[in-house]
Design an enzyme around this catalytic site. Structure first.
Site: not given
Lengths: 187, 624
Positions: B25, B87, B186, B208
């Protein structure tokens, strides 16, 4: 020795691929069970560790199976596909002649849609429009089913006409949905 | 001479050997690596027992790099050389970054590459390289813990990541020397971690909410198959926004203005702290020190809820959109899975529960759930679980389209189309003898090109010169199982297939990747040569092993001559593999690939026929 037929799978039509008869009424559960069985056997995840060649081929086959599944799953796309198999060519540019009744109904819905934003409670109004679109679509699909359950004897002109009506409704629906998104964004 | 080992039917070439595969992850704030060991998936700790690796890289003057906690220690003293939250920059151009961050956090520079670079005291780096540093640390950790080299990894990405962001993530994996088996979304990973394929079939929603992004996915689970029906989200909505509204409230309460940057940071930190306190308490005490004066204010849970309610409401709209796209009614949803640190906020759980009319699932730590799901998928992908039915069928999150005349977008692949998918589109030339053209590919839902994200212009060169309008160039757009777009083209009237070269205008070129590899190694040239050779040898092993297993199962599909030529090519590869010429190995692999083509294709079709004949894959592999 197993059959050596080369690329036979690639040339199958969507119904053949799923071992189903060409018919508008379809056993949807069977369709999705067959879809899963097919993807279990060819999906790239089953070849994650295989040679480049196998990976490529698996992507191709999996894409073909996805395409076939999405086409057959949607009643509208299924109807169009059956008509195409019967040799009907759809020209998206053409403007077919519509039944007056149908046009009237269209205009009413369109008016309701354009007056929507000034309404006190646009969301519930919109829900009503979406619901009546759903009913209208279902009606046409029932008529299409009558024609396309036995494609060989179908009245292709009638069926094409119905497809055009569906396209009209679709356009209205996507306009309604665009308004819905706008309403949602405003919240 | 090394020959292919032919084992007894029903035995794999190397019995009982488990391949090592991990799930990673690669998070905005923290990253994690997880693996399946003795049937259990769990995250792996470093030598100090820490599981979470802060996604921070520090570039020191002497060119050493620190990753994680050690790097974070430099964040305040040396912010320009301490890269965090990288990211956010993956797959982004400098213009994208400027649009989101009016005052840039780092010294970004534009080079001739489309990928912007950050200037540090140890040289210039791209977001891809920074991510590769993080991945390398996790790779080392995994290899140390598991005791051997990794066969492959699965890296997770937000469901809403576009093509450029996915490509950047995969490049980072390659750069870190990882064999990226698959990029998975994810939310899908989280659903896998909850083992929802093992419970009863039905529709599930995965909510999420991370630090900076929000995703909602609607999935249908049927006998081990996770079929993503729709996904929606907001890439600019997350727990950080909670912090900001709390911070604004604090400033209002204490009468502070916005001008002091360090004060702003202090307030923001306090806001985040208060938010965390209120996940378990009813009241949070906030203390701010400014110009030597201490000020305190109390934030109640009730007040917090009022502050964040509008933000939570904003997440429920994509939920509605996703349900609509999936053509699923609310009452069909049988489980709601919570992912992301921000779902620790009780109000989020309550409101989501209210919306879906059921309490959401929160049993697995929302920080590790994604890595665990990725590990389970990685274990299946390398073939450790031959009897597994687990299969993830994901979708394209954003529509892919082409620019047509007048700034309009023509959609080629609509959002929520199951991947892999291929669509073809025909083009023609508008000038006599035209040999090149450019196709502008965009991603997004809006009608105008300028409102969508430009993925770049693919230039087609080598079109055979013909009279204007008579060439028919069929351009094929393929989105693979990683969600990555590939564009290929062929001229249909002359059948020139491979002549047309398609070059994307974004992302890294092979030369750039090679250069980055060189930069990343101390004894660059020898290192690189050794690495290339090693990679080819590993690949050759894999290919030979897979071929042996395939021949074992289906060798009878081949005529004697066909078998002969495959065996010869395989023997040649096996021989070259022990040498040190990586190019020769690569070439031998390509040759083997070519002679095996007919075999591979027959096997694939035979798989399809078997699947349709009512023989499922389990039965087919049951002899393993």
């Amino acid at each position: 020795m197993t059959s050596l037929a080369g690329n036979a799978v690639l040339t199958q039509n969507h119904f053949e691929l799923f071992s189903l008869p060409v018919s508008f009424d379809l056993d949807l559960q069977q369709l999705s069970a067959n879809f899963r069985a097919l993807q279990q056997s060819v999906h790239p995840d089953r070849f994650a560790n295989a040679s480049a060649q196998e990976k490529r081929l698996s992507v191709q086959r999996a894409a073909q199976i996805n395409e076939a599944y999405q086409t057959l799953k949607s009643p509208q796309r299924r109807a169009r596909y059956i008509l195409e198999l019967q040799g009907v060519v759809f020209d998206d540019q053409s403007n077919p002649v519509m039944e007056p009744m149908f046009l009237m109904q269209q205009m009413e819905l369109r008016e309701a849609l354009s007056g929507l934003k000034s309404k006190a409670n646009p969301e519930s109004e919109l829900d009503k429009i979406l619901a009546s679109l759903k009913v209208a679509k279902k009606e046409i699909l029932t008529q299409l089913a009558e024609q396309l359950n036995t494609p060989e004897t179908a009245d292709l002109d009638k069926a094409s006409q119905l497809m055009h009506e569906l396209q009209f409704l679709d356009k209205l629906q996507s306009e309604s949905e665009a308004i819905e998104e706008e309403l949602m964004d405003r919240l | 001479m090394a020959l292919i080992q032919i084992s007894e039917p029903g035995q794999s070439t190397k019995p009982h050997e488990r391949k090592l595969a991990v799930g990673i992850d690669l998070g905005t704030t923290n990253s994690l690596v997880a693996a399946v060991r003795s049937g259990q998936a769990a995250t792996l700790a470093d030598e100090k027992g820490e599981h979470l690796l802060p996604s921070v890289v520090y570039y020191a003057k002497d060119k050493t790099r620190l990753v994680g906690k050690e790097a974070r220690q430099h964040q305040i003293s040396d912010p320009l050389n301490t890269i965090s939250s990288v990211k956010r920059y993956m797959g982004r151009t400098l213009d994208d970054i400027k649009a989101k961050e009016p005052s840039l956090h780092y010294n970004f520079i534009q080079t001739d590459s489309t990928v912007p670079r950050i200037k540090t005291q140890a040289g210039e780096v791209s977001a891809i390289e920074v991510s590769a540093e993080i991945l390398s640390v996790l790779k080392k950790r995994a290899e140390l813990t598991l005791g051997d080299e990794l066969t492959g990894v699965v890296i997770t990405v937000p469901a809403y990541f576009d093509d450029a962001q996915r490509q950047a993530t995969k490049d980072a994996g390659t750069l870190a020397g990882l064999n990226v088996l698959r990029l998975i979304n994810e939310p899908t990973a989280a659903a896998v971690a909850y083992g929802l394929d093992k419970s009863s079939d039905g529709v599930i929603a995965v909510y999420d909410l991370g630090g900076g992004t929000f995703d909602i996915s609607i999935l249908r689970v049927t006998q081990g198959v996770f079929e993503v029906l729709a996904t929606a989200g907001d890439t600019a909505l997350g727990g950080d926004d909670f912090d900001h509204v709390i911070a604004n409230w604090i400033k209002q309460q204490l009468g502070l203005d916005n001008s002091d940057k360090s004060l702003n940071n202090q307030v923001l930190g306090a806001a985040c702290q208060a938010k965390q306190t209120l996940t378990t308490e009813q009241l949070a005490n906030i203390e701010i020190e400014h110009n030597g004066i201490k000020a305190t204010v109390e934030l109640s849970l009730e007040q917090l809820n009022t502050l964040i309610d509008p933000l939570i409401k904003k997440t429920l709209m994509p939920c509605r959109r996703a349900l609509r796209d999936a053509q699923i009614e609310l009452d069909e949803v049988k489980a709601v899975v919570m992912v992301g640190g921000s779902t620790r906020v009780p109000r989020v759980r309550d409101r989501v529960g209210d919306y879906f009319k059921q309490p959401p699932m929160i049993d697995i730590n929302p920080d590790t759930v994604v890595a665990i799901g990725a590990a389970i998928q990685a274990d299946v992908l390398v073939g450790n679980k031959a009897d597994s039915d687990l299969l993830l069928l994901d979708v394209v999150p954003l529509s892919l389209g082409l620019e047509t005349m007048g700034d309009l977008v023509e959609k080629i692949i609509p959002r929520n189309t199951t991947i892999p998918v291929t669509r073809a589109q025909d083009f023609t030339t508008y000038k006599d003898g035209q040999t090149a053209m450019s196709i502008h590919v965009v991603q997004g839902e809006r009608e105008l090109v300028s409102d969508c994200r430009s993925l770049g212009r693919f230039s087609l060169k080598g079109i055979p010169p013909l009279v204007a309008g008579s060439a028919r160039i069929r351009v094929t757009f393929e989105v693979d199982a990683d969600g990555l777009l590939h564009v290929s083209a062929r001229e249909e009237t002359t059948g020139i297939e491979s002549g047309i070269e398609v070059k994307p205008s974004y992302g890294l070129t092979d030369t750039e990747i090679e250069k980055m590899l060189l930069d990343s190694m101390e004894h660059a040239e020898e290192d690189i040569a050794a690495r290339m050779l090693h990679e080819q040898q590993v690949e050759a092993d894999r290919v030979l092993e897979a071929l042996a297993a395939a021949l074992d199962d289906d060798g009878d599909m081949l005529s004697t001559e066909e078998r002969q030529s495959i065996d010869t090519a395989a023997e040649n590869l096996a021989k070259l593999k022990t040498g040190n010429d990586d190019r020769a190995i690569k070439q031998a692999m390509q040759e083997l690939d070519k002679v095996a083509e007919v075999f591979v294709s027959r096997r694939m079709d035979s798989n399809i026929r078997k699947a349709m004949a009512g023989h499922n894959v389990d039965e087919f592999n049951a002899q393993d």
